[in-house]
Scaffold this motif. Structure first.
Motif, PDB file in Angstrom:
ATOM      1  N   LEU A   4      23.265   0.323 -33.990  1.00 18.16           N
ATOM      2  CA  LEU A   4      23.850   1.487 -34.645  1.00 18.16           C
ATOM      3  C   LEU A   4      23.897   2.590 -33.609  1.00 18.16           C
ATOM      4  CD1 LEU A   4      22.039   1.576 -38.116  1.00 18.16           C
ATOM      5  CD2 LEU A   4      24.233   0.557 -37.542  1.00 18.16           C
ATOM      6  N   VAL A   5      25.072   3.066 -33.297  1.00 20.77           N
ATOM      7  CA  VAL A   5      25.228   4.095 -32.281  1.00 20.77           C
ATOM      8  C   VAL A   5      25.747   5.364 -32.947  1.00 20.77           C
ATOM      9  CG1 VAL A   5      26.367   4.748 -30.142  1.00 20.77           C
ATOM     10  CG2 VAL A   5      25.651   2.376 -30.500  1.00 20.77           C
ATOM     11  N   GLU A   6      24.956   6.422 -32.813  1.00 18.55           N
ATOM     12  CA  GLU A   6      25.299   7.701 -33.430  1.00 18.55           C
ATOM     13  C   GLU A   6      25.894   8.648 -32.394  1.00 18.55           C
ATOM     14  OE1 GLU A   6      21.317   7.287 -36.193  1.00 18.55           O
ATOM     15  OE2 GLU A   6      21.473   8.802 -34.641  1.00 18.55           O
ATOM     16  N   SER A   7      26.693   9.576 -32.871  1.00 21.03           N
ATOM     17  CA  SER A   7      27.250  10.605 -32.011  1.00 21.03           C
ATOM     18  C   SER A   7      27.612  11.814 -32.862  1.00 21.03           C
ATOM     19  CB  SER A   7      28.483  10.094 -31.269  1.00 21.03           C
ATOM     20  OG  SER A   7      29.487   9.714 -32.191  1.00 21.03           O
ATOM     21  N   GLY A   8      27.813  12.951 -32.174  1.00 24.54           N
ATOM     22  CA  GLY A   8      28.305  14.130 -32.866  1.00 24.54           C
ATOM     23  C   GLY A   8      27.311  15.254 -33.052  1.00 24.54           C
ATOM     24  N   GLY A   9      26.054  15.036 -32.698  1.00 27.56           N
ATOM     25  CA  GLY A   9      25.084  16.112 -32.840  1.00 27.56           C
ATOM     26  C   GLY A   9      25.311  17.207 -31.811  1.00 27.56           C
ATOM     27  N   SER A  21      28.897  10.721 -36.483  1.00 28.65           N
ATOM     28  CA  SER A  21      29.448   9.375 -36.644  1.00 28.65           C
ATOM     29  C   SER A  21      28.368   8.349 -36.326  1.00 28.65           C
ATOM     30  CB  SER A  21      30.632   9.146 -35.701  1.00 28.65           C
ATOM     31  OG  SER A  21      31.667  10.049 -35.947  1.00 28.65           O
ATOM     32  N   CYS A  22      28.453   7.211 -36.966  1.00 28.00           N
ATOM     33  CA  CYS A  22      27.533   6.111 -36.695  1.00 28.00           C
ATOM     34  C   CYS A  22      28.303   4.810 -36.815  1.00 28.00           C
ATOM     35  CB  CYS A  22      26.370   6.134 -37.668  1.00 28.00           C
ATOM     36  SG  CYS A  22      25.287   4.703 -37.567  1.00 28.00           S
ATOM     37  N   ALA A  23      28.398   4.096 -35.695  1.00 29.36           N
ATOM     38  CA  ALA A  23      29.129   2.843 -35.668  1.00 29.36           C
ATOM     39  C   ALA A  23      28.168   1.672 -35.543  1.00 29.36           C
ATOM     40  CB  ALA A  23      30.112   2.838 -34.511  1.00 29.36           C
ATOM     41  N   ALA A  24      28.316   0.721 -36.441  1.00 26.88           N
ATOM     42  CA  ALA A  24      27.504  -0.496 -36.395  1.00 26.88           C
ATOM     43  C   ALA A  24      28.281  -1.593 -35.677  1.00 26.88           C
ATOM     44  CB  ALA A  24      27.158  -0.951 -37.808  1.00 26.88           C
ATOM     45  N   SER A  25      27.593  -2.297 -34.795  1.00 24.37           N
ATOM     46  CA  SER A  25      28.253  -3.366 -34.052  1.00 24.37           C
ATOM     47  C   SER A  25      27.322  -4.572 -33.949  1.00 24.37           C
ATOM     48  CB  SER A  25      28.652  -2.876 -32.658  1.00 24.37           C
ATOM     49  OG  SER A  25      27.504  -2.519 -31.916  1.00 24.37           O
ATOM     50  N   GLY A  26      27.939  -5.724 -33.672  1.00 22.47           N
ATOM     51  CA  GLY A  26      27.157  -6.950 -33.564  1.00 22.47           C
ATOM     52  C   GLY A  26      27.636  -7.979 -34.565  1.00 22.47           C
ATOM     53  N   ALA A  91      17.439  19.436 -37.471  1.00 22.08           N
ATOM     54  CA  ALA A  91      16.641  18.207 -37.586  1.00 22.08           C
ATOM     55  C   ALA A  91      17.248  17.140 -36.682  1.00 22.08           C
ATOM     56  CB  ALA A  91      16.627  17.706 -39.026  1.00 22.08           C
ATOM     57  N   VAL A  92      16.520  16.046 -36.553  1.00 18.18           N
ATOM     58  CA  VAL A  92      17.102  14.837 -35.988  1.00 18.18           C
ATOM     59  C   VAL A  92      17.699  14.044 -37.154  1.00 18.18           C
ATOM     60  CG1 VAL A  92      16.716  12.703 -34.724  1.00 18.18           C
ATOM     61  CG2 VAL A  92      15.463  14.783 -34.086  1.00 18.18           C
ATOM     62  N   TYR A  93      18.967  13.679 -37.022  1.00 16.53           N
ATOM     63  CA  TYR A  93      19.671  12.947 -38.067  1.00 16.53           C
ATOM     64  C   TYR A  93      19.746  11.465 -37.683  1.00 16.53           C
ATOM     65  CZ  TYR A  93      20.952  17.226 -40.443  1.00 16.53           C
ATOM     66  OH  TYR A  93      20.910  18.415 -41.140  1.00 16.53           O
ATOM     67  N   TYR A  94      19.364  10.623 -38.631  1.00 11.97           N
ATOM     68  CA  TYR A  94      19.321   9.186 -38.392  1.00 11.97           C
ATOM     69  C   TYR A  94      20.295   8.462 -39.313  1.00 11.97           C
ATOM     70  CZ  TYR A  94      14.899  10.054 -35.992  1.00 11.97           C
ATOM     71  OH  TYR A  94      13.934  10.508 -35.139  1.00 11.97           O
ATOM     72  N   CYS A  95      21.037   7.571 -38.723  1.00  9.21           N
ATOM     73  CA  CYS A  95      21.897   6.680 -39.482  1.00  9.21           C
ATOM     74  C   CYS A  95      21.069   5.470 -39.935  1.00  9.21           C
ATOM     75  CB  CYS A  95      23.049   6.228 -38.579  1.00  9.21           C
ATOM     76  SG  CYS A  95      24.082   4.949 -39.255  1.00  9.21           S
ATOM     77  N   ASN A  96      21.306   5.036 -41.138  1.00  8.01           N
ATOM     78  CA  ASN A  96      20.606   3.872 -41.692  1.00  8.01           C
ATOM     79  C   ASN A  96      21.606   3.005 -42.455  1.00  8.01           C
ATOM     80  OD1 ASN A  96      19.358   3.160 -44.702  1.00  8.01           O
ATOM     81  ND2 ASN A  96      18.099   2.422 -43.013  1.00  8.01           N
ATOM     82  N   THR A  97      21.559   1.722 -42.218  1.00  6.93           N
ATOM     83  CA  THR A  97      22.424   0.827 -42.981  1.00  6.93           C
ATOM     84  C   THR A  97      21.612  -0.338 -43.526  1.00  6.93           C
ATOM     85  OG1 THR A  97      23.039  -0.574 -41.117  1.00  6.93           O
ATOM     86  CG2 THR A  97      24.396   1.369 -41.491  1.00  6.93           C
ATOM     87  N   ILE A  98      22.080  -0.884 -44.620  1.00  8.61           N
ATOM     88  CA  ILE A  98      21.501  -2.094 -45.189  1.00  8.61           C
ATOM     89  C   ILE A  98      22.545  -3.185 -45.012  1.00  8.61           C
ATOM     90  CG2 ILE A  98      20.557  -3.178 -47.254  1.00  8.61           C
ATOM     91  CD1 ILE A  98      19.765  -0.357 -48.189  1.00  8.61           C
ATOM     92  N   TYR A 110      18.565  -1.226 -41.022  1.00  8.55           N
ATOM     93  CA  TYR A 110      18.769  -0.984 -39.592  1.00  8.55           C
ATOM     94  C   TYR A 110      18.861   0.528 -39.386  1.00  8.55           C
ATOM     95  CZ  TYR A 110      19.736  -5.949 -39.047  1.00  8.55           C
ATOM     96  OH  TYR A 110      19.625  -7.316 -39.048  1.00  8.55           O
ATOM     97  N   TRP A 111      18.332   0.976 -38.234  1.00  6.99           N
ATOM     98  CA  TRP A 111      18.310   2.410 -37.941  1.00  6.99           C
ATOM     99  C   TRP A 111      18.979   2.717 -36.618  1.00  6.99           C
ATOM    100  CZ3 TRP A 111      16.432   5.996 -41.317  1.00  6.99           C
ATOM    101  CH2 TRP A 111      15.666   5.528 -42.386  1.00  6.99           C
ATOM    102  N   GLY A 112      19.637   3.863 -36.581  1.00  8.05           N
ATOM    103  CA  GLY A 112      20.145   4.384 -35.325  1.00  8.05           C
ATOM    104  C   GLY A 112      19.040   5.091 -34.572  1.00  8.05           C
ATOM    105  N   GLN A 113      19.388   5.561 -33.360  1.00  4.11           N
ATOM    106  CA  GLN A 113      18.391   6.172 -32.490  1.00  4.11           C
ATOM    107  C   GLN A 113      18.140   7.638 -32.829  1.00  4.11           C
ATOM    108  OE1 GLN A 113      21.516   5.760 -31.753  1.00  4.11           O
ATOM    109  NE2 GLN A 113      22.240   7.588 -30.662  1.00  4.11           N
ATOM    110  N   GLY A 114      19.009   8.213 -33.634  1.00  2.00           N
ATOM    111  CA  GLY A 114      18.870   9.615 -34.011  1.00  2.00           C
ATOM    112  C   GLY A 114      19.702  10.522 -33.124  1.00  2.00           C
TER     113      GLY A 114
END
Length: 121
Positions: A4-9, A21-26, A91-98, A110-114
């Protein structure tokens, strides 16, 4: 490998906007919920906004009317549009997906790096 790759902060002034934005790959088979959490210094991480696979959304009371979560299923990407930002949104914003990945028979978190969001007054 799933990522999970986050961007935009970034750093903005109160009243301004940011879009995360948070893009999931794999080897992703299916994505259920896609969520944004945040964690301020010294505080617990908590759910800010969520969107399920049917497109329904939920928001924390503190961001209702200011933040909008959306997803692009074709791109496995979730967004968080943040308007009228306040210093308390810092804050630190974290992307999370199920998600269920190739070879798995169950969904897991799954979690992004923040990504850091700082709002100055």
């Amino acid at each position: 490998q799933v990522q999970l790759v986050e961007s935009g902060g970034g750093l903005v002034q109160a009243g301004e906007s940011l879009r995360l934005s948070c893009a999931a790959s794999g080897s992703i088979v299916s994505i259920n919920a896609m969520n944004w959490y945040r964690q301020a210094p010294g505080k617990q991480r908590y759910l800010v906004a969520s969107t399920s696979s049917d497109g329904s959304t939920n928001y924390a009371d503190s961001v209702k009317g200011r933040f909008t979560i959306s997803r692009d299923n074709a791109k496995n990407t979730v967004y968080l549009q943040m308007n009228s930002l306040k210093p308390e949104d810092t804050a630190v914003y974290y992307c999370n997906t199920i998600m269920r990945v190739n070879g798995a028979t169950y969904y897991r978190n799954y979690w992004g790096q923040g990504t850091q969001v700082t709002v100055s007054s």
